[in-house]
Design a protein around this motif. Structure first.
Motif, PDB file in Angstrom:
ATOM      1  N   THR A  22       0.797  -1.234   0.000  1.00 13.12           N
ATOM      2  CA  THR A  22       0.000   0.000   0.000  1.00 13.12           C
ATOM      3  C   THR A  22       0.828   1.282   0.000  1.00 13.12           C
ATOM      4  N   ARG A  23       2.119   1.161   0.181  1.00 12.25           N
ATOM      5  CA  ARG A  23       2.970   2.350   0.318  1.00 12.25           C
ATOM      6  C   ARG A  23       2.949   3.223  -0.924  1.00 12.25           C
ATOM      7  N   GLU A  24       3.006   2.623  -2.105  1.00 17.83           N
ATOM      8  CA  GLU A  24       3.091   3.407  -3.338  1.00 17.83           C
ATOM      9  C   GLU A  24       1.885   4.299  -3.565  1.00 17.83           C
ATOM     10  N   ILE A  25       0.716   3.901  -3.086  1.00 13.01           N
ATOM     11  CA  ILE A  25      -0.453   4.764  -3.279  1.00 13.01           C
ATOM     12  C   ILE A  25      -0.728   5.628  -2.046  1.00 13.01           C
ATOM     13  N   GLY A  26       0.124   5.510  -1.036  1.00 14.53           N
ATOM     14  CA  GLY A  26       0.071   6.418   0.102  1.00 14.53           C
ATOM     15  C   GLY A  26      -0.966   6.124   1.163  1.00 14.53           C
ATOM     16  N   LEU A  27      -1.330   4.854   1.350  1.00 15.68           N
ATOM     17  CA  LEU A  27      -2.314   4.551   2.391  1.00 15.68           C
ATOM     18  C   LEU A  27      -1.708   4.733   3.774  1.00 15.68           C
ATOM     19  N   SER A  28      -2.504   5.317   4.653  1.00 11.92           N
ATOM     20  CA  SER A  28      -2.066   5.596   6.017  1.00 11.92           C
ATOM     21  C   SER A  28      -2.197   4.360   6.899  1.00 11.92           C
ATOM     22  N   LEU A  29      -1.729   4.489   8.113  1.00 10.02           N
ATOM     23  CA  LEU A  29      -1.900   3.419   9.095  1.00 10.02           C
ATOM     24  C   LEU A  29      -3.387   3.153   9.306  1.00 10.02           C
ATOM     25  N   GLY A  30      -4.198   4.208   9.385  1.00 11.59           N
ATOM     26  CA  GLY A  30      -5.640   4.042   9.551  1.00 11.59           C
ATOM     27  C   GLY A  30      -6.269   3.293   8.384  1.00 11.59           C
ATOM     28  N   ASP A  31      -5.814   3.616   7.167  1.00 13.36           N
ATOM     29  CA  ASP A  31      -6.306   2.910   5.985  1.00 13.36           C
ATOM     30  C   ASP A  31      -5.962   1.430   6.066  1.00 13.36           C
ATOM     31  N   ARG A  32      -4.751   1.138   6.493  1.00 16.20           N
ATOM     32  CA  ARG A  32      -4.331  -0.259   6.603  1.00 16.20           C
ATOM     33  C   ARG A  32      -5.035  -0.975   7.744  1.00 16.20           C
ATOM     34  N   ALA A  33      -5.403  -0.235   8.792  1.00 14.32           N
ATOM     35  CA  ALA A  33      -6.202  -0.826   9.878  1.00 14.32           C
ATOM     36  C   ALA A  33      -7.568  -1.238   9.339  1.00 14.32           C
ATOM     37  N   CYS A  34      -8.113  -0.423   8.468  1.00 15.08           N
ATOM     38  CA  CYS A  34      -9.392  -0.751   7.835  1.00 15.08           C
ATOM     39  C   CYS A  34      -9.254  -2.012   6.982  1.00 15.08           C
ATOM     40  N   LEU A  35      -8.198  -2.078   6.196  1.00 11.60           N
ATOM     41  CA  LEU A  35      -7.958  -3.262   5.372  1.00 11.60           C
ATOM     42  C   LEU A  35      -7.741  -4.507   6.231  1.00 11.60           C
ATOM     43  N   ALA A  36      -7.025  -4.344   7.338  1.00 12.14           N
ATOM     44  CA  ALA A  36      -6.771  -5.487   8.226  1.00 12.14           C
ATOM     45  C   ALA A  36      -8.073  -6.036   8.801  1.00 12.14           C
ATOM     46  N   LEU A  37      -8.972  -5.137   9.205  1.00 12.87           N
ATOM     47  CA  LEU A  37     -10.273  -5.582   9.721  1.00 12.87           C
ATOM     48  C   LEU A  37     -11.068  -6.286   8.628  1.00 12.87           C
ATOM     49  N   ALA A  38     -11.063  -5.725   7.433  1.00 10.60           N
ATOM     50  CA  ALA A  38     -11.794  -6.346   6.319  1.00 10.60           C
ATOM     51  C   ALA A  38     -11.243  -7.730   6.014  1.00 10.60           C
ATOM     52  N   ARG A  39      -9.938  -7.858   6.071  1.00  7.71           N
ATOM     53  CA  ARG A  39      -9.329  -9.166   5.821  1.00  7.71           C
ATOM     54  C   ARG A  39      -9.721 -10.149   6.919  1.00  7.71           C
ATOM     55  N   ARG A  40      -9.675  -9.682   8.166  1.00  9.53           N
ATOM     56  CA  ARG A  40     -10.027 -10.554   9.298  1.00  9.53           C
ATOM     57  C   ARG A  40     -11.470 -11.036   9.193  1.00  9.53           C
ATOM     58  N   LEU A  41     -12.369 -10.157   8.759  1.00  8.50           N
ATOM     59  CA  LEU A  41     -13.789 -10.497   8.678  1.00  8.50           C
ATOM     60  C   LEU A  41     -14.205 -11.048   7.321  1.00  8.50           C
ATOM     61  N   ASP A  42     -13.277 -11.061   6.373  1.00  6.91           N
ATOM     62  CA  ASP A  42     -13.565 -11.468   4.995  1.00  6.91           C
ATOM     63  C   ASP A  42     -14.765 -10.680   4.459  1.00  6.91           C
ATOM     64  N   ALA A  43     -14.651  -9.361   4.569  1.00  5.60           N
ATOM     65  CA  ALA A  43     -15.722  -8.456   4.147  1.00  5.60           C
ATOM     66  C   ALA A  43     -15.135  -7.377   3.243  1.00  5.60           C
ATOM     67  N   PRO A  44     -15.959  -6.801   2.370  1.00 10.35           N
ATOM     68  CA  PRO A  44     -15.475  -5.721   1.519  1.00 10.35           C
ATOM     69  C   PRO A  44     -15.331  -4.414   2.296  1.00 10.35           C
ATOM     70  N   VAL A  45     -14.449  -3.552   1.800  1.00  8.05           N
ATOM     71  CA  VAL A  45     -14.246  -2.223   2.370  1.00  8.05           C
ATOM     72  C   VAL A  45     -14.987  -1.210   1.513  1.00  8.05           C
ATOM     73  N   VAL A  46     -15.599  -0.232   2.172  1.00 12.64           N
ATOM     74  CA  VAL A  46     -16.229   0.888   1.478  1.00 12.64           C
ATOM     75  C   VAL A  46     -15.433   2.148   1.807  1.00 12.64           C
ATOM     76  N   THR A  47     -15.020   2.854   0.770  1.00 10.97           N
ATOM     77  CA  THR A  47     -14.262   4.092   0.923  1.00 10.97           C
ATOM     78  C   THR A  47     -14.705   5.091  -0.130  1.00 10.97           C
ATOM     79  N   THR A  48     -14.382   6.348   0.095  1.00  8.67           N
ATOM     80  CA  THR A  48     -14.588   7.355  -0.948  1.00  8.67           C
ATOM     81  C   THR A  48     -13.258   7.804  -1.524  1.00  8.67           C
ATOM     82  N   ASN A  49     -12.193   7.201  -1.060  1.00  3.50           N
ATOM     83  CA  ASN A  49     -10.844   7.563  -1.493  1.00  3.50           C
ATOM     84  C   ASN A  49     -10.517   6.837  -2.798  1.00  3.50           C
TER      85      ASN A  49
END
Length: 150
Positions: free
Chosen positions: A103-130
């Protein structure tokens, strides 16, 4: 379908931005948000409306007393009953670190990666406006991303 909300999606709703109705439609069916992303939302609300900072502190005190601060008393809703705040776990922390290279090349923050980590843990899609999330390599993150145009 339960979705994981990125801070940008929930902020879009709270600030009545162009993606608000699309986010609302998704949240009706149930959504989760990482406690890290809720912290981002609260921080941004305090920036936008300085009067909210005091109200957020009262909400934190209510939560410490085991009460559910579902609505901010100033009339600005923080969380409806259909959104569950999930804790940031030790496993999430390891996942956040592991997602750094993908995710570094597109500039995702720690918070963004926390969101991805939760989605991965729950096997659920992420919704963002970014819209930069459209550049994510889903095979590297293991997460399906729904980008709502802002």
């Amino acid at each position: 379908m339960t979705v994981v909300l990125d801070a940008s999606a929930w902020l879009s709703y709270l600030l009545d931005e162009s993606a608000a109705s699309a986010v609302e439609d998704l949240v009706v069916d149930g959504a989760v948000m990482s406690a890290v992303n809720l912290a981002e939302v609260c921080s941004r609300l305090a920036d936008v409306r300085r009067d909210v900072a005091t109200v957020l502190e009262r909400a934190a005190m209510a939560l410490a007393r085991s009460e559910e601060p579902r609505f901010v008393t100033s009339g600005l809703p923080v969380l409806p009953e259909t959104i569950e705040v999930m804790p940031f776990t030790e496993a999430d922390a390891w996942t956040v670190g592991g997602l750094r290279l993908a995710t570094r090349e597109i500039g995702l923050s720690l918070g963004d990666r926390a969101c991805l980590a939760l989605a991965r843990r729950l096997d659920a899609p992420v919704v963002t406006t970014n819209k930069t999330w459209l550049d994510l390599d889903t095979s590297a993150t293991g997460v399906h991303v729904i980008v709502i145009p802002a």
